[in-house]
Design a protein around this motif. Structure first.
Motif, PDB file in Angstrom:
ATOM      1  N   ILE A  23      -3.331  74.606  65.141  1.00 62.51           N
ATOM      2  CA  ILE A  23      -2.934  73.323  65.108  1.00 62.51           C
ATOM      3  C   ILE A  23      -1.917  73.116  63.859  1.00 62.51           C
ATOM      4  O   ILE A  23      -2.157  73.492  62.578  1.00 62.51           O
ATOM      5  N   ALA A  24      -0.750  72.898  64.015  1.00 62.66           N
ATOM      6  CA  ALA A  24       0.298  73.108  63.003  1.00 62.66           C
ATOM      7  C   ALA A  24       0.414  71.512  62.795  1.00 62.66           C
ATOM      8  O   ALA A  24       1.496  71.100  63.062  1.00 62.66           O
ATOM      9  N   THR A  25       0.000  71.249  61.512  1.00 62.21           N
ATOM     10  CA  THR A  25       0.291  70.035  61.064  1.00 62.21           C
ATOM     11  C   THR A  25       1.257  70.080  59.808  1.00 62.21           C
ATOM     12  O   THR A  25       1.677  68.977  59.302  1.00 62.21           O
ATOM     13  N   ALA A  26       1.344  71.255  59.162  1.00 60.73           N
ATOM     14  CA  ALA A  26       2.142  71.313  58.061  1.00 60.73           C
ATOM     15  C   ALA A  26       3.569  70.867  58.195  1.00 60.73           C
ATOM     16  O   ALA A  26       4.291  71.037  59.376  1.00 60.73           O
ATOM     17  N   ALA A  27       4.179  70.364  57.273  1.00 64.33           N
ATOM     18  CA  ALA A  27       5.434  69.877  57.175  1.00 64.33           C
ATOM     19  C   ALA A  27       6.275  70.915  56.545  1.00 64.33           C
ATOM     20  O   ALA A  27       6.653  70.826  55.301  1.00 64.33           O
ATOM     21  N   VAL A  28       6.674  71.844  57.318  1.00 65.95           N
ATOM     22  CA  VAL A  28       7.336  73.134  56.842  1.00 65.95           C
ATOM     23  C   VAL A  28       8.754  72.918  56.502  1.00 65.95           C
ATOM     24  O   VAL A  28       9.671  72.379  57.670  1.00 65.95           O
ATOM     25  N   ALA A  29       9.329  73.249  55.292  1.00 71.66           N
ATOM     26  CA  ALA A  29      10.640  73.185  54.963  1.00 71.66           C
ATOM     27  C   ALA A  29      11.477  74.132  56.085  1.00 71.66           C
ATOM     28  O   ALA A  29      11.125  75.124  56.406  1.00 71.66           O
ATOM     29  N   ASP A  30      12.417  73.319  56.733  1.00 73.02           N
ATOM     30  CA  ASP A  30      13.281  74.007  57.572  1.00 73.02           C
ATOM     31  C   ASP A  30      14.269  75.133  57.004  1.00 73.02           C
ATOM     32  O   ASP A  30      14.451  76.004  57.722  1.00 73.02           O
ATOM     33  N   TRP A  31      14.730  74.861  55.691  1.00 69.96           N
ATOM     34  CA  TRP A  31      15.348  75.694  54.962  1.00 69.96           C
ATOM     35  C   TRP A  31      15.074  76.157  53.366  1.00 69.96           C
ATOM     36  O   TRP A  31      14.213  75.471  53.153  1.00 69.96           O
TER      37      TRP A  31
ATOM     38  N   ASN B  30      14.217  78.981  57.566  1.00 67.65           N
ATOM     39  CA  ASN B  30      12.818  79.466  57.617  1.00 67.65           C
ATOM     40  C   ASN B  30      12.381  79.724  58.893  1.00 67.65           C
ATOM     41  O   ASN B  30      12.869  79.325  59.941  1.00 67.65           O
ATOM     42  N   PRO B  31      11.334  80.828  59.134  1.00 63.10           N
ATOM     43  CA  PRO B  31      10.947  80.998  60.490  1.00 63.10           C
ATOM     44  C   PRO B  31      10.198  79.840  60.932  1.00 63.10           C
ATOM     45  O   PRO B  31       9.289  79.143  60.231  1.00 63.10           O
ATOM     46  N   ASP B  32       9.988  79.749  62.231  1.00 67.00           N
ATOM     47  CA  ASP B  32       9.434  78.758  62.926  1.00 67.00           C
ATOM     48  C   ASP B  32       7.958  79.160  63.220  1.00 67.00           C
ATOM     49  O   ASP B  32       7.886  79.695  64.081  1.00 67.00           O
ATOM     50  N   ILE B  33       7.118  78.871  62.425  1.00 68.50           N
ATOM     51  CA  ILE B  33       5.648  79.283  62.542  1.00 68.50           C
ATOM     52  C   ILE B  33       5.172  78.991  64.083  1.00 68.50           C
ATOM     53  O   ILE B  33       4.547  79.875  64.599  1.00 68.50           O
ATOM     54  N   LEU B  34       5.118  77.774  64.225  1.00 72.59           N
ATOM     55  CA  LEU B  34       4.457  77.211  65.515  1.00 72.59           C
ATOM     56  C   LEU B  34       5.045  77.931  66.655  1.00 72.59           C
ATOM     57  O   LEU B  34       4.098  78.402  67.617  1.00 72.59           O
ATOM     58  N   ALA B  35       6.496  77.750  66.802  1.00 66.66           N
ATOM     59  CA  ALA B  35       7.233  78.491  68.028  1.00 66.66           C
ATOM     60  C   ALA B  35       6.763  80.066  68.041  1.00 66.66           C
ATOM     61  O   ALA B  35       6.865  80.457  69.159  1.00 66.66           O
TER      62      ALA B  35
ATOM     63  N   VAL C 193      -1.007  73.431  69.170  1.00 72.52           N
ATOM     64  CA  VAL C 193      -0.939  72.000  69.078  1.00 72.52           C
ATOM     65  C   VAL C 193       0.189  71.851  67.701  1.00 72.52           C
ATOM     66  O   VAL C 193      -0.047  72.233  66.696  1.00 72.52           O
ATOM     67  N   GLY C 194       1.322  71.100  68.305  1.00 74.39           N
ATOM     68  CA  GLY C 194       2.358  70.768  67.303  1.00 74.39           C
ATOM     69  C   GLY C 194       2.282  69.460  66.785  1.00 74.39           C
ATOM     70  O   GLY C 194       2.029  68.349  67.571  1.00 74.39           O
ATOM     71  N   PHE C 195       2.864  69.289  65.749  1.00 73.63           N
ATOM     72  CA  PHE C 195       3.077  67.646  64.966  1.00 73.63           C
ATOM     73  C   PHE C 195       4.584  67.304  65.102  1.00 73.63           C
ATOM     74  O   PHE C 195       5.332  68.412  64.742  1.00 73.63           O
TER      75      PHE C 195
ATOM     76  N   GLU D 208      10.767  66.442  73.499  1.00 79.55           N
ATOM     77  CA  GLU D 208      11.871  67.450  73.601  1.00 79.55           C
ATOM     78  C   GLU D 208      11.245  68.631  72.828  1.00 79.55           C
ATOM     79  O   GLU D 208      11.481  69.939  73.026  1.00 79.55           O
ATOM     80  N   LYS D 209      10.381  67.994  71.554  1.00 78.77           N
ATOM     81  CA  LYS D 209       9.989  69.306  70.735  1.00 78.77           C
ATOM     82  C   LYS D 209       8.885  70.236  71.488  1.00 78.77           C
ATOM     83  O   LYS D 209       8.782  71.337  71.100  1.00 78.77           O
ATOM     84  N   ARG D 210       7.975  69.470  72.342  1.00 81.24           N
ATOM     85  CA  ARG D 210       7.057  70.436  73.251  1.00 81.24           C
ATOM     86  C   ARG D 210       7.894  71.367  74.135  1.00 81.24           C
ATOM     87  O   ARG D 210       7.363  72.444  74.131  1.00 81.24           O
TER      88      ARG D 210
ATOM     89  N   ARG E 282      10.883  72.530  73.593  1.00 77.16           N
ATOM     90  CA  ARG E 282      11.632  73.364  72.775  1.00 77.16           C
ATOM     91  C   ARG E 282      10.464  74.614  72.127  1.00 77.16           C
ATOM     92  O   ARG E 282      11.111  75.792  72.120  1.00 77.16           O
ATOM     93  N   LYS E 283       9.519  74.203  71.738  1.00 82.41           N
ATOM     94  CA  LYS E 283       8.412  75.137  71.120  1.00 82.41           C
ATOM     95  C   LYS E 283       7.694  75.714  71.966  1.00 82.41           C
ATOM     96  O   LYS E 283       6.802  76.497  71.723  1.00 82.41           O
ATOM     97  N   GLN E 284       7.639  75.313  73.414  1.00 78.08           N
ATOM     98  CA  GLN E 284       6.794  75.916  74.344  1.00 78.08           C
ATOM     99  C   GLN E 284       5.247  75.888  73.895  1.00 78.08           C
ATOM    100  O   GLN E 284       4.524  76.645  74.081  1.00 78.08           O
TER     101      GLN E 284
HETATM  102  O1  C5P Z   1      10.712  71.665  64.170  1.00 80.83           O
HETATM  103  P1  C5P Z   1       9.988  70.553  63.448  1.00 80.83           P
HETATM  104  O2  C5P Z   1       9.742  70.884  62.147  1.00 80.83           O
HETATM  105  O3  C5P Z   1      10.116  69.142  63.764  1.00 80.83           O
HETATM  106  O4  C5P Z   1       8.620  70.747  64.343  1.00 80.83           O
HETATM  107  C1  C5P Z   1       7.255  70.297  63.653  1.00 80.83           C
HETATM  108  C2  C5P Z   1       6.165  70.961  64.137  1.00 80.83           C
HETATM  109  O5  C5P Z   1       6.393  72.503  63.979  1.00 80.83           O
HETATM  110  C3  C5P Z   1       4.959  70.850  63.323  1.00 80.83           C
HETATM  111  O6  C5P Z   1       3.759  71.090  64.009  1.00 80.83           O
HETATM  112  C4  C5P Z   1       5.093  71.968  62.185  1.00 80.83           C
HETATM  113  O7  C5P Z   1       3.780  72.218  61.745  1.00 80.83           O
HETATM  114  C5  C5P Z   1       5.760  73.117  62.790  1.00 80.83           C
HETATM  115  N1  C5P Z   1       6.812  73.955  62.172  1.00 80.83           N
HETATM  116  C6  C5P Z   1       6.474  75.349  61.907  1.00 80.83           C
HETATM  117  N2  C5P Z   1       7.358  75.972  61.327  1.00 80.83           N
HETATM  118  C7  C5P Z   1       8.602  75.448  60.903  1.00 80.83           C
HETATM  119  C8  C5P Z   1       8.930  74.348  61.331  1.00 80.83           C
HETATM  120  C9  C5P Z   1       7.501  73.504  61.863  1.00 80.83           C
HETATM  121  O8  C5P Z   1       5.116  75.630  62.116  1.00 80.83           O
HETATM  122  N3  C5P Z   1       9.189  76.325  60.373  1.00 80.83           N
END
Ligand code: C5P
Length: 404
Positions: free
Chosen positions: A278-286, A312-317, A329-331, A344-346, A348-350
């Motif tokens: 379950i990825a609830t973290a608000a990960v910095a995109d950059w 940054n790497p997309d951890i969830l994807a 599970v993504g947030f 859309e996010k569902r 895109r992140k599969q």
């Molecule tokens: O792409 P966006 O940040 O909107 O997507 C949000 C979802 O993707 C959240 O579940 C977040 O934890 C996860 N995420 C991630 N790695 C990133 C960016 C977002 O795991 N770099």
């Protein structure tokens, strides 16, 4: 929002056997009552040497029982009446002697008598041991504890730390707040029993220089509530947390990280070992390509400093694409149009399930509203506190694991 009443409607028989930890039981009565329970205190003679029934009567608002010959009961069967009413019997503190009595099925005082007389299928028994570390470590006590578990008794603690006798080690009774939390967890349905759940929570922090960085307003509350709810549901939980000021939920393994890359590196080796991510973290995109070695100073020109950013790497994807990936599970924290962005996010992140919410309406707060988006459509979990939402979401996830 009203104070949580997680033990609403529950009737608890709280038994005290002899030990200095009896003083903590006064606080425990308060915690249980605050959580909505009604509490019937039963004491052994040894417990009465440490704390008076008057204190516990005042806190529980009920007369305390201590004798099997108590004439207040019309049928003179306190052991039957008290145990039949209970949703659970909790003995805290449970002395070494009391554990031994339970193992042997002795019944020479009211508390041990009612533990033996309780309907074993319907009224669970929980014990919170409290004793000197040598007494706890003694093979006789360890034998008794093993037997109690086999008999279906739930052990809460003990903790390690300073002891009243001046020694340090295992045997302290859990604190009142922890015991109350354990009892609340005990009553939650075990929909994730035997599963392992990995959760990311909080913001990340990307350094610009030694004193500044890029972060966001995520408090981590939703992710921490999910970690607690998953553990309450019987899961083994690993929580990878960005920089937040929150205590670790009981029984949860926590890994602290700062940056998105650290979060990525912590999550990747763990992911294949877990059934759910379950990825609830608000990960910095950059992030800045490189943090400046020294604090960036104003140079008098009026021009702001320029620094290059990279993604940054997309951890969830990344986790979702692993062979044998856990159920992901993504947030989606949005500022508007939650449903569309979540859908859309569902794709895109599969990932099979995305949980949408309004970022500005929930960041840092204790409540939230969730929109669940999966291949079948959408379902709203209406506004309530984050722990209730987390428990509902855990149930939704558990259902999807059994009926994909
Ligand atoms: O792409 P966006 O940040 O909107 O997507 C949000 C979802 O993707 C959240 O579940 C977040 O934890 C996860 N995420 C991630 N790695 C990133 C960016 C977002 O795991 N770099």
């Amino acid at each position: 929002m009203a104070e949580r009443q997680d033990l609403d409607g529950r009737h608890i028989v709280l038994g005290l056997s002899g030990g200095i930890a009896c003083y903590k039981s006064a606080e425990l009565v308060r915690e249980l009552v605050k959580a909505g329970a009604t509490v019937q205190v039963v004491m052994t003679a040894a417990a009465e040497a440490f704390i008076t029934p008057v204190t516990l009567q005042a806190l529980s608002n009920r007369p305390v029982y201590s004798s099997q010959w108590d004439a207040r009961e019309a049928n003179n069967m306190a052991h039957i009446n008290l145990s039949r009413e209970a949703d659970a019997v909790l003995v805290a503190p449970a002395s070494a002697d009391f554990l031994a009595k339970l193992v042997q099925g002795r019944a020479d005082d009211l508390l041990s008598l009612l533990c033996l007389a309780r309907p074993i299928e319907r009224v669970p028994l929980l014990v919170a041991p409290a004793m000197n570390r040598e007494m706890w470590a003694h093979p006789a006590t360890q034998r008794n504890v093993a037997q109690l578990r086999l008999d279906g008794t739930t052990l809460l603690g003990p903790d390690a730390g300073d002891q009243a006798c001046g020694e340090i080690g295992d045997g302290r009774m859990l604190e009142a707040e922890a015991l109350c939390e354990e009892l609340i967890a005990f009553f939650q349905p075990k929909v994730l029993a035997g599963r392992r759940v990995l959760i990311t929570a909080g913001p990340t922090f990307e350094a610009i220089d030694p004193v500044r960085g890029i972060t966001n307003l995520s408090s981590g509350k939703m992710g921490f509530a999910l970690a607690r709810a998953a553990r309450e549901a019987g899961a083994e939980v690993t929580l990878v947390a960005g920089p937040v000021h929150l205590g670790t939920p009981r029984g949860v393994r926590r890994i602290d990280v700062q940056t998105a890359r650290q979060m990525h590196d912590a999550v990747l080796p763990e992911a294949p070992l877990h059934a759910v991510f379950i990825a609830t973290a608000a990960v910095a995109d950059w992030r800045p390509v490189a943090a400046a070695e020294h604090k960036l100073k104003k140079d008098g020109s009026g021009r702001p400093p320029a620094f290059e950013m990279t993604e940054n790497p997309d951890i969830l994807a990344t986790v979702a694409r692993l062979p044998g990936a856990p159920y992901c599970v993504g947030f989606a924290a949005e500022s508007h149009d939650v449903a569309r962005h979540a859908r859309e996010k569902r794709l895109r992140k599969q990932v099979p399930l995305i949980v949408g919410n309004l970022g500005p309406a929930t960041f840092g707060l204790d409540h939230n509203t969730l929109l669940l988006v999966d291949e079948h459509g959408e379902r709203e979990l209406p506004t309530t506190d984050k722990l209730t939402l987390a428990r509902d979401l855990v149930r939704e996830i558990a259902q999807r694991l059994t009926t994909p």
